[in-house]
Design an enzyme around this catalytic site. Structure first.
Site, PDB file in Angstrom:
ATOM      1  N   ALA A  73      36.127 -91.932   2.644  1.00 12.53           N
ATOM      2  CA  ALA A  73      35.493 -92.312   1.376  1.00 12.53           C
ATOM      3  C   ALA A  73      34.351 -91.351   1.103  1.00 12.53           C
ATOM      4  CB  ALA A  73      34.973 -93.739   1.476  1.00 12.53           C
ATOM      5  N   GLY A 114      38.476 -93.607   5.087  1.00 15.78           N
ATOM      6  CA  GLY A 114      39.376 -94.007   4.004  1.00 15.78           C
ATOM      7  C   GLY A 114      40.607 -93.124   3.903  1.00 15.78           C
ATOM      8  N   GLU A 117      42.874 -94.488   6.376  1.00 16.46           N
ATOM      9  CA  GLU A 117      43.427 -95.749   5.860  1.00 16.46           C
ATOM     10  C   GLU A 117      44.535 -95.495   4.838  1.00 16.46           C
ATOM     11  OE1 GLU A 117      39.438 -97.154   4.949  1.00 16.46           O
ATOM     12  OE2 GLU A 117      39.893 -98.944   6.117  1.00 16.46           O
ATOM     13  N   GLU A 137      33.087 -94.739  10.461  1.00 21.37           N
ATOM     14  CA  GLU A 137      32.238 -95.707   9.750  1.00 21.37           C
ATOM     15  C   GLU A 137      31.164 -96.314  10.640  1.00 21.37           C
ATOM     16  OE1 GLU A 137      35.469 -95.400   9.334  1.00 21.37           O
ATOM     17  OE2 GLU A 137      36.027 -95.755   7.241  1.00 21.37           O
TER      18      GLU A 137
HETATM   19  N1  COA Z   1      32.069 -87.698   1.512  1.00 19.45           N
HETATM   20  C1  COA Z   1      31.505 -86.751   0.736  1.00 19.45           C
HETATM   21  N2  COA Z   1      31.467 -85.445   1.071  1.00 19.45           N
HETATM   22  C2  COA Z   1      32.016 -85.086   2.252  1.00 19.45           C
HETATM   23  C3  COA Z   1      32.621 -86.028   3.110  1.00 19.45           C
HETATM   24  C4  COA Z   1      32.651 -87.387   2.690  1.00 19.45           C
HETATM   25  N3  COA Z   1      33.214 -88.362   3.419  1.00 19.45           N
HETATM   26  N4  COA Z   1      33.070 -85.388   4.214  1.00 19.45           N
HETATM   27  C5  COA Z   1      32.756 -84.084   4.035  1.00 19.45           C
HETATM   28  N5  COA Z   1      32.121 -83.900   2.866  1.00 19.45           N
HETATM   29  C6  COA Z   1      31.612 -82.647   2.327  1.00 19.45           C
HETATM   30  C7  COA Z   1      30.348 -82.192   3.039  1.00 19.45           C
HETATM   31  O1  COA Z   1      29.216 -82.845   2.486  1.00 19.45           O
HETATM   32  C8  COA Z   1      30.366 -80.721   2.766  1.00 19.45           C
HETATM   33  O2  COA Z   1      29.917 -80.482   1.454  1.00 19.45           O
HETATM   34  P1  COA Z   1      28.882 -79.258   1.140  1.00 19.45           P
HETATM   35  O3  COA Z   1      29.665 -78.021   1.503  1.00 19.45           O
HETATM   36  O4  COA Z   1      28.609 -79.399  -0.328  1.00 19.45           O
HETATM   37  O5  COA Z   1      27.701 -79.471   2.009  1.00 19.45           O
HETATM   38  C9  COA Z   1      31.844 -80.367   2.794  1.00 19.45           C
HETATM   39  O6  COA Z   1      32.539 -81.599   2.598  1.00 19.45           O
HETATM   40  C10 COA Z   1      32.293 -79.771   4.130  1.00 19.45           C
HETATM   41  O7  COA Z   1      31.880 -80.667   5.160  1.00 19.45           O
HETATM   42  P2  COA Z   1      31.015 -80.203   6.431  1.00 19.45           P
HETATM   43  O8  COA Z   1      30.318 -81.420   6.964  1.00 19.45           O
HETATM   44  O9  COA Z   1      30.154 -79.009   6.090  1.00 19.45           O
HETATM   45  O10 COA Z   1      32.181 -79.730   7.425  1.00 19.45           O
HETATM   46  P3  COA Z   1      32.155 -79.796   9.000  1.00 19.45           P
HETATM   47  O11 COA Z   1      33.400 -79.103   9.454  1.00 19.45           O
HETATM   48  O12 COA Z   1      30.841 -79.359   9.543  1.00 19.45           O
HETATM   49  O13 COA Z   1      32.299 -81.375   9.361  1.00 19.45           O
HETATM   50  C11 COA Z   1      33.251 -83.576   9.183  1.00 19.45           C
HETATM   51  C12 COA Z   1      33.457 -82.063   8.980  1.00 19.45           C
HETATM   52  C13 COA Z   1      34.490 -84.297   8.643  1.00 19.45           C
HETATM   53  C14 COA Z   1      33.081 -83.888  10.670  1.00 19.45           C
HETATM   54  C15 COA Z   1      31.977 -84.028   8.429  1.00 19.45           C
HETATM   55  O14 COA Z   1      32.056 -83.520   7.109  1.00 19.45           O
HETATM   56  C16 COA Z   1      31.807 -85.511   8.330  1.00 19.45           C
HETATM   57  O15 COA Z   1      31.416 -86.139   9.301  1.00 19.45           O
HETATM   58  N6  COA Z   1      32.121 -86.117   7.152  1.00 19.45           N
HETATM   59  C17 COA Z   1      31.888 -87.516   6.899  1.00 19.45           C
HETATM   60  C18 COA Z   1      33.035 -88.320   7.456  1.00 19.45           C
HETATM   61  C19 COA Z   1      32.793 -89.803   7.225  1.00 19.45           C
HETATM   62  O16 COA Z   1      31.803 -90.359   7.668  1.00 19.45           O
HETATM   63  N7  COA Z   1      33.750 -90.479   6.559  1.00 19.45           N
HETATM   64  C20 COA Z   1      33.714 -91.881   6.319  1.00 19.45           C
HETATM   65  C21 COA Z   1      32.866 -92.220   5.162  1.00 19.45           C
HETATM   66  S1  COA Z   1      32.754 -94.006   4.937  1.00 19.45           S
END
Ligand code: COA
Length: 263
Positions: A73, A114, A117, A137
Site C-alpha cells: 500500500a 498490499g 495481498e 506492516e
Molecule cells: N509506498 C509509497 N512509496 C513507496 C513504497 C510504498 N509502500 N515503497 C517504496 N516506495 C517508494 C520510495 O519512497 C522511493 O521513492 P523515492 O525514490 O521518491 O524516494 C521509491 O519507491 C524506491 O524505494 P526505496 O526505498 O528507495 O528502494 P529500496 O530498494 O531502498 O527499498 C523497499 C525497497 C521495498 C525495502 C522499501 O522501499 C520499503 O520498505 N518500502 C515500504 C514497504 C512497506 O512498508 N509496505 C507496506 C506499506 S503498508
C-alpha cells in the site's frame, strides 16, 4: 468495453485485452515500486467490474519494471485515511478473488504488504527468483489489511503465516515456492515464457469448466467435505450437458485440439 479509454483515464494501470481473452493488468507506478494507491485500487475495481467477462478468458497481474510486483500500500495514502475509512478494507482484493475467470500473479522483485495481498487474492502465483515476499506492516505498527492474514494462513499454514506477519521479514522466491506460497519460482529471464505457458492453457481451456473449478476449489477451504463434494458433483453434472464437453469429446476422438466456446 473500450480498454483504450480505460487506459487514458487511469495512468496508474496499464491494461490490455488480446484476441485470445488474455486481460493483462500491470501496476504502472515503477518510481514508487508500484505502491498501491487509490488510483490503483479504484482502477482494478472499475476494470474488473466493468469488463465484459465473456471476452475475458484469464487475467494476469504484474508490476511495471523489474524491481517490484508491488511494495505494498502507498504509505502516504494509508496515513491520509481516517480510522473509519481505513477499517473499510478496499474491495479490490475481493473483486480480484471473486473474478469468475482464472487469475495469475506474475511476480518480480518486491512483493510486499498490499502487493503481496493482491498476489494472494489471485488463483495462482509465478515468481522470478529475484522476488521477495513479506508483510512489513508490523514494522509500521500495523497488520495486513487486505485479507493477507487470512489468505496466507490458508496457503502456508499458521506457523509460517505468523512468522511472516509477526517478524516482518522477507523470504525469497525459493522459500516461497517451498512453502507453497507461489506455484513456481523460475529464473527471471524465463518468467515471461512460463507465464505465457500458463496463459496459453487458460485461454484455450473450457471457460465454463474453469469457472466451475474455481468456484468449487475456492469453496473447499470453508466447506465441510460433504458440502464440498455435493457442490463438486453438481458442477460435474452440469458440465456434462455443455457444448464444451461435446467439443472436448469430439476433439479427443478426432485427435485434435478442442476449441471451447464457453457454451
Ligand atoms: N509506498 C509509497 N512509496 C513507496 C513504497 C510504498 N509502500 N515503497 C517504496 N516506495 C517508494 C520510495 O519512497 C522511493 O521513492 P523515492 O525514490 O521518491 O524516494 C521509491 O519507491 C524506491 O524505494 P526505496 O526505498 O528507495 O528502494 P529500496 O530498494 O531502498 O527499498 C523497499 C525497497 C521495498 C525495502 C522499501 O522501499 C520499503 O520498505 N518500502 C515500504 C514497504 C512497506 O512498508 N509496505 C507496506 C506499506 S503498508
Amino acid at each position: 468495453m473500450d480498454l483504450s479509454e480505460f487506459d487514458r483515464e487511469r495512468d496508474a494501470l496499464a491494461v490490455s485485452l488480446d484476441d485470445r481473452g488474455h486481460l493483462a493488468v500491470t501496476i504502472d507506478r515503477p518510481d514508487s515500486l508500484n505502491a498501491i494507491d487509490d488510483a490503483v485500487r479504484e482502477g482494478v475495481v472499475d476494470l474488473l467490474r466493468s469488463v465484459d467477462t465473456e471476452r475475458v478468458r484469464c487475467v494476469t497481474f504484474a508490476g511495471a519494471g523489474d524491481r517490484a510486483f508491488s511494495a505494498g500500500a502507498d504509505v502516504d495514502s494509508v496515513a491520509d485515511r481516517t480510522p473509519a475509512e481505513a477499517m473499510d478494507v478496499t474491495p479490490m482484493y475481493e473483486v480480484v478473488a471473486d473474478f469468475p475467470r482464472p487469475t495469475l500473479a506474475a511476480i518480480r522483485g518486491y512483493c510486499l504488504g498490499g502487493g503481496h495481498e493482491l498476489a494472494l487474492a489471485c488463483d495462482m502465483r509465478v515468481a522470478g527468483t529475484d522476488a521477495e515476499f513479506g508483510f512489513p506492516e508490523i514494522g509500521l505498527g500495523l497488520v495486513p489489511g487486505g485479507g493477507g492474514t487470512q489468505r496466507l494462513v490458508r496457503l502456508v499454514g499458521e506457523g509460517r503465516a505468523k512468522e511472516l506477519v509477526f517478524r516482518g521479514n522477507r523470504i525469497d522466491a525459493e522459500r516461497a515456492a517451498d512453502w507453497g506460497l507461489v506455484n513456481r519460482a523460475v529464473p527471471p529471464e524465463e518468467l515471461d515464457e512460463v507465464v505465457e505457458s500458463y496463459v496459453d492453457d487458460l485461454v484455450t481451456g473450457p471457460p465454463l469448466a474453469l469457472k466451475a473449478a474455481k468456484r468449487v476449489v475456492d469453496a473447499a477451504e470453508d466447506s465441510s467435505l460433504a458440502a464440498g463434494m455435493a457442490m463438486e458433483s453438481q458442477a460435474f453434472g452440469f458440465l456434462t450437458t455443455t457444448d464444451d464437453f461435446a467439443e472436448g469429446r469430439a476433439a479427443f476422438r478426432e485427435d485434435r485440439e478442442p476449441e471451447f466456446e464457453g457454451e
